[in-house]
Motif scaffolding. Structure first.
Motif, PDB file in Angstrom:
ATOM      1  N   ALA A   1      71.074  96.169 -31.390  1.00  0.00           N
ATOM      2  CA  ALA A   1      70.041  97.100 -30.945  1.00  0.00           C
ATOM      3  C   ALA A   1      69.897  97.080 -29.428  1.00  0.00           C
ATOM      4  CB  ALA A   1      68.713  96.755 -31.607  1.00  0.00           C
TER       5      ALA A   1
ATOM      6  N   HIS B   1      69.147  90.596 -32.406  1.00  0.00           N
ATOM      7  CA  HIS B   1      68.873  91.871 -31.741  1.00  0.00           C
ATOM      8  C   HIS B   1      70.039  92.360 -30.891  1.00  0.00           C
ATOM      9  CE1 HIS B   1      65.137  89.602 -32.434  1.00  0.00           C
ATOM     10  NE2 HIS B   1      64.678  90.761 -32.840  1.00  0.00           N
TER      11      HIS B   1
ATOM     12  N   GLU C   1      63.398  88.263 -28.598  1.00  0.00           N
ATOM     13  CA  GLU C   1      64.564  88.957 -29.123  1.00  0.00           C
ATOM     14  C   GLU C   1      65.809  88.208 -28.664  1.00  0.00           C
ATOM     15  OE1 GLU C   1      64.328  93.344 -28.495  1.00  0.00           O
ATOM     16  OE2 GLU C   1      62.384  92.836 -27.608  1.00  0.00           O
TER      17      GLU C   1
ATOM     18  N   SER D   1      63.307  97.387 -31.288  1.00  0.00           N
ATOM     19  CA  SER D   1      64.660  96.868 -31.418  1.00  0.00           C
ATOM     20  C   SER D   1      64.928  96.295 -32.790  1.00  0.00           C
ATOM     21  CB  SER D   1      64.882  95.770 -30.356  1.00  0.00           C
ATOM     22  OG  SER D   1      64.817  96.315 -29.071  1.00  0.00           O
TER      23      SER D   1
ATOM     24  N   ILE E   1      63.117  93.594 -35.719  1.00  0.00           N
ATOM     25  CA  ILE E   1      62.852  92.168 -35.660  1.00  0.00           C
ATOM     26  C   ILE E   1      63.405  91.488 -36.894  1.00  0.00           C
ATOM     27  CG2 ILE E   1      60.819  92.321 -34.152  1.00  0.00           C
ATOM     28  CD1 ILE E   1      59.058  92.288 -36.567  1.00  0.00           C
TER      29      ILE E   1
ATOM     30  N   PRO F   1      63.733  84.222 -33.723  1.00  0.00           N
ATOM     31  CA  PRO F   1      64.905  85.035 -34.062  1.00  0.00           C
ATOM     32  C   PRO F   1      66.096  84.200 -34.512  1.00  0.00           C
ATOM     33  CG  PRO F   1      64.817  84.732 -31.697  1.00  0.00           C
ATOM     34  CD  PRO F   1      63.577  84.053 -32.260  1.00  0.00           C
TER      35      PRO F   1
END
Length: 397
Positions: free
Chosen positions: A367, A364, A66, A393, A395, A359
């Motif tokens: 979140a 993220h 994340e 959270s 993705i 990512p």
């Protein structure tokens, strides 16, 4: 694939290769890895743009994490990081020496506050010593450890073709973190781990250093020949392709002379009878071997080496490796689309690897800020007691 580290939370204030290598392996095993990036991102995101517009380094080492962007010069963002660490099992960082401590997240202080926490500091030259304050990148450490001095050929030293110091440090950190997690499982105690790029490769340099220390033996840069075993190297065949083979012991030397060279008289000939003699007479030995290989196609040479019970292989280029029948691939989703990575080396329970997404920068952030906002919820103060899966959270879409 079974997620053996599911429930473990890792916070990684990381950049480049070494720390991301360690944390990526923890993510592969199911750990929740929260990657803390500067607002402009891990600079490894911009090393190149060769994989669907993305960095090959970054997409290789950041799957399953994340991404949260924090400016750690700001008090509010430091408070968010502090809140994340309070719920973490492992904290990894590889910033410039001294930087993390100035921000208030030195491993000593974190271990005092969170006794169950495992901290891992990755640096160039360690915490002490005359070079410990320096930034250190892979080639610098290859040079400092003497790795470059024994790599290359008679024309000069060379860099190992991949970031071996970074990767070695990441592997060492990964192993040490797993040991610490096992120790904590039995005792409830966390641990402080320090890994330097220098130490990781210095350990790998034990053979040439021991040879020098105790016999004044100088490892010679030997190109694609082995520096301390002969014959062991690459030889050109009649079709212009190179085949590499190895003789590791006396039995193989006998087989090589009698079955491949068809010259049994060489087995105990003066200058060739054992490995140390052959090292001292490598040029005349190489001429004999080159003559034999030049009479054979690469396929025929490999057939005869195999019949003689010898190890052999091809001197492959990247095109050959990309299409190699033993290369296992795994599909990973990235912001630029799906890519086919070479799969991780370990195969667990005969199950194929299954890797989570790479990512986009800050995917993220919102979140995680909400989840870990100071006061938003009560976090565990001892580390490892509160976790949230990657899916909680959100993705990468």
């Amino acid at each position: 694939m079974k997620q053996m580290l599911e429930g473990i939370t890792v916070v990684a204030v990381e950049q480049a290769v070494a720390a991301p290598y360690a944390s990526s392996r923890l993510a592969d095993a199911g750990a929740r890895v929260i990657k803390v990036e500067r607002p402009e991102g891990d600079f490894a995101r911009n090393y190149d743009k060769l994989v669907k517009g993305q960095s090959a380094y970054f997409v290789w080492l950041n799957r399953g994490k994340e991404s949260v962007c924090l400016d750690l010069t700001l008090e509010d963002d430091r408070a968010v990081l502090d809140s994340i660490i309070a719920s973490a099992d492992v904290f990894i960082q590889n910033l410039k020496p001294g930087s993390i401590g100035k921000l208030g997240f030195g491993s000593g202080e974190l271990r005092r506050r969170f006794p169950r926490l495992i901290t891992c500091d990755i640096s160039g030259f360690g915490d002490g010593g005359v070079l410990s304050h320096l930034k250190a990148y892979d080639l610098i450490v290859q040079a400092e450890t003497g790795l470059c001095a024994i790599t290359g050929n008679a024309q000069g030293p060379a860099r190992v073709g991949v970031s071996v110091c970074d990767i070695s440090a990441g592997m060492t950190a990964h192993a040490a973190i797993l040991q610490a997690l096992y120790h904590r499982e039995r005792t409830g105690e966390g641990a402080s781990v320090q890994v330097s790029l220098f130490d990781a490769i210095a350990d790998w340099m034990n053979v040439p250093v021991l040879q020098y220390d105790y016999s004044d033996y100088q490892t010679v840069r030997a190109g694609v020949n082995h520096p301390s075993l002969a014959p062991y190297g690459a030889y050109r065949c009649s079709d212009g392709k190179d085949v590499i083979f190895s003789v590791q012991n006396d039995r193989e030397w006998v087989n090589f002379c009698t079955k491949f060279l068809k010259q049994p008289e060489l087995v105990r000939a003066p200058g060739f009878a054992d490995n140390m003699e052959r090292l001292g007479n490598r040029p005349p030995l190489d001429e004999i071997i080159k003559s034999r290989f030049s009479d054979l196609s690469s396929d025929k040479a490999m057939q005869e080496l195999e019949a003689a019970g010898l190890a052999y292989g091809r001197l492959n280029e990247m095109m050959d490796v990309s299409q190699h029948p033993h290369v296992r691939r795994v599909t990973v989703n990235t912001p630029g689309g799906d890519i086919n990575l070479i799969a991780p080396a370990a195969i667990v329970n005969s199950e194929p690897a299954s890797l989570r997404q790479v990512p986009r920068l800050g995917a993220h952030t919102a979140a995680i800020r909400e989840e870990f906002a100071p006061g938003a919820r009560k976090h565990a103060a001892s580390g490892g007691l509160a976790h949230s899966g990657l899916e909680s959270s959100g993705i990468l879409p």
